[in-house]
Scaffold this motif. Structure first.
Motif, PDB file in Angstrom:
ATOM      1  N   GLY A  54       0.803  -1.211   0.000  1.00  0.00           N
ATOM      2  CA  GLY A  54       0.000   0.000   0.000  1.00  0.00           C
ATOM      3  C   GLY A  54       0.835   1.260   0.000  1.00  0.00           C
ATOM      4  N   LEU A  55       0.175   2.377   0.235  1.00  0.00           N
ATOM      5  CA  LEU A  55       0.787   3.696   0.230  1.00  0.00           C
ATOM      6  C   LEU A  55       0.636   4.319   1.610  1.00  0.00           C
ATOM      7  N   VAL A  56       1.749   4.784   2.181  1.00  0.00           N
ATOM      8  CA  VAL A  56       1.716   5.424   3.498  1.00  0.00           C
ATOM      9  C   VAL A  56       1.161   6.833   3.328  1.00  0.00           C
ATOM     10  N   LEU A  57       0.067   7.134   4.035  1.00  0.00           N
ATOM     11  CA  LEU A  57      -0.546   8.451   3.944  1.00  0.00           C
ATOM     12  C   LEU A  57      -0.075   9.387   5.048  1.00  0.00           C
ATOM     13  N   LYS A  58       0.047   8.872   6.250  1.00  0.00           N
ATOM     14  CA  LYS A  58       0.413   9.709   7.382  1.00  0.00           C
ATOM     15  C   LYS A  58       1.137   8.865   8.418  1.00  0.00           C
ATOM     16  N   VAL A  59       2.144   9.441   9.082  1.00  0.00           N
ATOM     17  CA  VAL A  59       2.885   8.771  10.148  1.00  0.00           C
ATOM     18  C   VAL A  59       2.686   9.593  11.418  1.00  0.00           C
ATOM     19  N   PHE A  60       2.275   8.934  12.502  1.00  0.00           N
ATOM     20  CA  PHE A  60       1.953   9.629  13.754  1.00  0.00           C
ATOM     21  C   PHE A  60       3.071   9.590  14.795  1.00  0.00           C
ATOM     22  N   ILE A  61       4.143   8.854  14.532  1.00  0.00           N
ATOM     23  CA  ILE A  61       5.180   8.647  15.552  1.00  0.00           C
ATOM     24  C   ILE A  61       6.533   9.146  15.078  1.00  0.00           C
ATOM     25  N   THR A  62       7.455   9.307  16.030  1.00  0.00           N
ATOM     26  CA  THR A  62       8.818   9.714  15.716  1.00  0.00           C
ATOM     27  C   THR A  62       9.783   8.826  16.492  1.00  0.00           C
ATOM     28  N   PRO A  63      11.025   8.676  15.999  1.00  0.00           N
ATOM     29  CA  PRO A  63      12.003   7.870  16.731  1.00  0.00           C
ATOM     30  C   PRO A  63      12.222   8.424  18.134  1.00  0.00           C
ATOM     31  N   GLY A  64      12.329   7.516  19.102  1.00  0.00           N
ATOM     32  CA  GLY A  64      12.532   7.902  20.490  1.00  0.00           C
ATOM     33  C   GLY A  64      11.235   8.101  21.249  1.00  0.00           C
ATOM     34  N   GLY A  65      10.130   8.164  20.540  1.00  0.00           N
ATOM     35  CA  GLY A  65       8.835   8.365  21.193  1.00  0.00           C
ATOM     36  C   GLY A  65       8.305   7.082  21.811  1.00  0.00           C
ATOM     37  N   GLN A  66       7.448   7.249  22.805  1.00  0.00           N
ATOM     38  CA  GLN A  66       6.809   6.104  23.441  1.00  0.00           C
ATOM     39  C   GLN A  66       5.414   5.924  22.863  1.00  0.00           C
ATOM     40  N   VAL A  67       5.024   4.671  22.685  1.00  0.00           N
ATOM     41  CA  VAL A  67       3.664   4.362  22.249  1.00  0.00           C
ATOM     42  C   VAL A  67       3.052   3.384  23.238  1.00  0.00           C
ATOM     43  N   LYS A  68       1.765   3.505  23.404  1.00  0.00           N
ATOM     44  CA  LYS A  68       1.000   2.589  24.255  1.00  0.00           C
ATOM     45  C   LYS A  68       0.204   1.660  23.348  1.00  0.00           C
ATOM     46  N   LYS A  69      -0.166   0.517  23.880  1.00  0.00           N
ATOM     47  CA  LYS A  69      -0.972  -0.427  23.123  1.00  0.00           C
ATOM     48  C   LYS A  69      -2.226   0.282  22.626  1.00  0.00           C
ATOM     49  N   GLY A  70      -2.500   0.177  21.330  1.00  0.00           N
ATOM     50  CA  GLY A  70      -3.684   0.790  20.737  1.00  0.00           C
ATOM     51  C   GLY A  70      -3.452   2.166  20.147  1.00  0.00           C
ATOM     52  N   ASP A  71      -2.267   2.781  20.391  1.00  0.00           N
ATOM     53  CA  ASP A  71      -1.968   4.089  19.805  1.00  0.00           C
ATOM     54  C   ASP A  71      -1.845   3.968  18.286  1.00  0.00           C
ATOM     55  N   ASN A  72      -2.280   5.003  17.566  1.00  0.00           N
ATOM     56  CA  ASN A  72      -2.142   5.027  16.109  1.00  0.00           C
ATOM     57  C   ASN A  72      -0.676   5.195  15.743  1.00  0.00           C
ATOM     58  N   LEU A  73      -0.194   4.374  14.796  1.00  0.00           N
ATOM     59  CA  LEU A  73       1.185   4.469  14.325  1.00  0.00           C
ATOM     60  C   LEU A  73       1.256   5.176  12.973  1.00  0.00           C
ATOM     61  N   PHE A  74       0.442   4.711  12.026  1.00  0.00           N
ATOM     62  CA  PHE A  74       0.436   5.317  10.692  1.00  0.00           C
ATOM     63  C   PHE A  74      -0.833   4.909   9.959  1.00  0.00           C
TER      64      PHE A  74
ATOM     65  N   ALA B  28       5.642   0.308  23.801  1.00  0.00           N
ATOM     66  CA  ALA B  28       7.009   0.215  23.291  1.00  0.00           C
ATOM     67  C   ALA B  28       7.617   1.603  23.121  1.00  0.00           C
ATOM     68  N   ILE B  29       8.918   1.622  22.877  1.00  0.00           N
ATOM     69  CA  ILE B  29       9.638   2.855  22.541  1.00  0.00           C
ATOM     70  C   ILE B  29      10.093   2.720  21.092  1.00  0.00           C
ATOM     71  N   VAL B  30       9.815   3.738  20.289  1.00  0.00           N
ATOM     72  CA  VAL B  30      10.129   3.691  18.860  1.00  0.00           C
ATOM     73  C   VAL B  30      11.633   3.875  18.665  1.00  0.00           C
ATOM     74  N   LYS B  31      12.256   2.937  17.957  1.00  0.00           N
ATOM     75  CA  LYS B  31      13.690   3.013  17.678  1.00  0.00           C
ATOM     76  C   LYS B  31      13.928   3.672  16.317  1.00  0.00           C
ATOM     77  N   PHE B  32      13.307   3.115  15.276  1.00  0.00           N
ATOM     78  CA  PHE B  32      13.447   3.651  13.918  1.00  0.00           C
ATOM     79  C   PHE B  32      12.082   3.693  13.246  1.00  0.00           C
ATOM     80  N   VAL B  33      11.859   4.738  12.468  1.00  0.00           N
ATOM     81  CA  VAL B  33      10.683   4.817  11.611  1.00  0.00           C
ATOM     82  C   VAL B  33      11.214   4.806  10.188  1.00  0.00           C
ATOM     83  N   LYS B  34      10.951   3.730   9.460  1.00  0.00           N
ATOM     84  CA  LYS B  34      11.528   3.546   8.130  1.00  0.00           C
ATOM     85  C   LYS B  34      10.607   3.993   7.007  1.00  0.00           C
ATOM     86  N   ILE B  35       9.536   4.716   7.346  1.00  0.00           N
ATOM     87  CA  ILE B  35       8.579   5.173   6.344  1.00  0.00           C
ATOM     88  C   ILE B  35       8.290   6.652   6.534  1.00  0.00           C
ATOM     89  N   LYS B  36       7.776   7.249   5.471  1.00  0.00           N
ATOM     90  CA  LYS B  36       7.299   8.630   5.535  1.00  0.00           C
ATOM     91  C   LYS B  36       6.094   8.724   4.606  1.00  0.00           C
TER      92      LYS B  36
END
Length: 165
Positions: A106-126, A143-151
């Motif tokens: 598919g095609l990535v439309l939007k990314v909601f997270i950044t490297p180093g950020g914390q996410v909780k279960k159920g949080d939107n990622l992209f 979890a804690i985001v290490k790398f975001v390989k998409i934009k």
């Protein structure tokens, strides 16, 4: 219907429809009166019981209950917990995740997270657009985001690693 386990030992199937209570498919006649938010008085089979809910964790479906001075640890499973256990999926909340892969091309439309950020279960990622539908991909665990390989604008293939934790 609930599967109730007491002190990690005896298991019972407990159900309630209206005012009717069943234990192991046997109707139980009981007079139950709530005396305060955490105390009850129960009369069943000509016996009297003073019941106090000492500790209740509704999310984990566990309780510590004192009946006539004796304390019991109670755990309950509802129909969904039982089904997940049958499917071998009962401990998914405790799994550690290391990455998120594309569930479909598919095609990535939007990314909601950044490297180093914390996410909780159920949080939107992209948001991933696939077959003209927008799919919001959510975090399966804390979890804690290490790398975001998409934009936004990236095309991804099925099973491509998109995020590392």
């Amino acid at each position: 219907m609930y599967q109730v386990k007491i002190n990690d030992g005896n298991e019972y199937n407990v159900g309630k429809v209206g005012e009717k209570i069943t234990i192991n498919e046997k109707d139980i006649e009981a007079d139950i009166r709530q005396l305060s938010p955490s105390t009850y008085h129960v009369i069943s089979d000509l016996k009297s019981y003073n019941v106090e809910v000492v500790n209740l964790n509704a999310e984990a479906k566990t309780a510590e209950i004192k009946i006539n001075g004796h304390t019991y640890a109670v755990t309950a499973k509802d129909q969904y917990d039982i089904l997940l256990a049958k499917l071998g999926l009962s401990d998914l909340n405790h799994l550690k995740i290391s990455n998120i892969k594309a569930p479909m091309p598919g095609l990535v439309l939007k990314v909601f997270i950044t490297p180093g950020g914390q996410v909780k279960k159920g949080d939107n990622l992209f948001i991933l657009e696939a077959m003209k539908m927008e799919n919001i991909i959510k975090s399966p665990a804390d979890a804690i985001v290490k790398f975001v390989k998409i934009k936004p604008g990236d095309k991804v293939e099925k099973n491509q690693v998109l995020i590392e934790f």
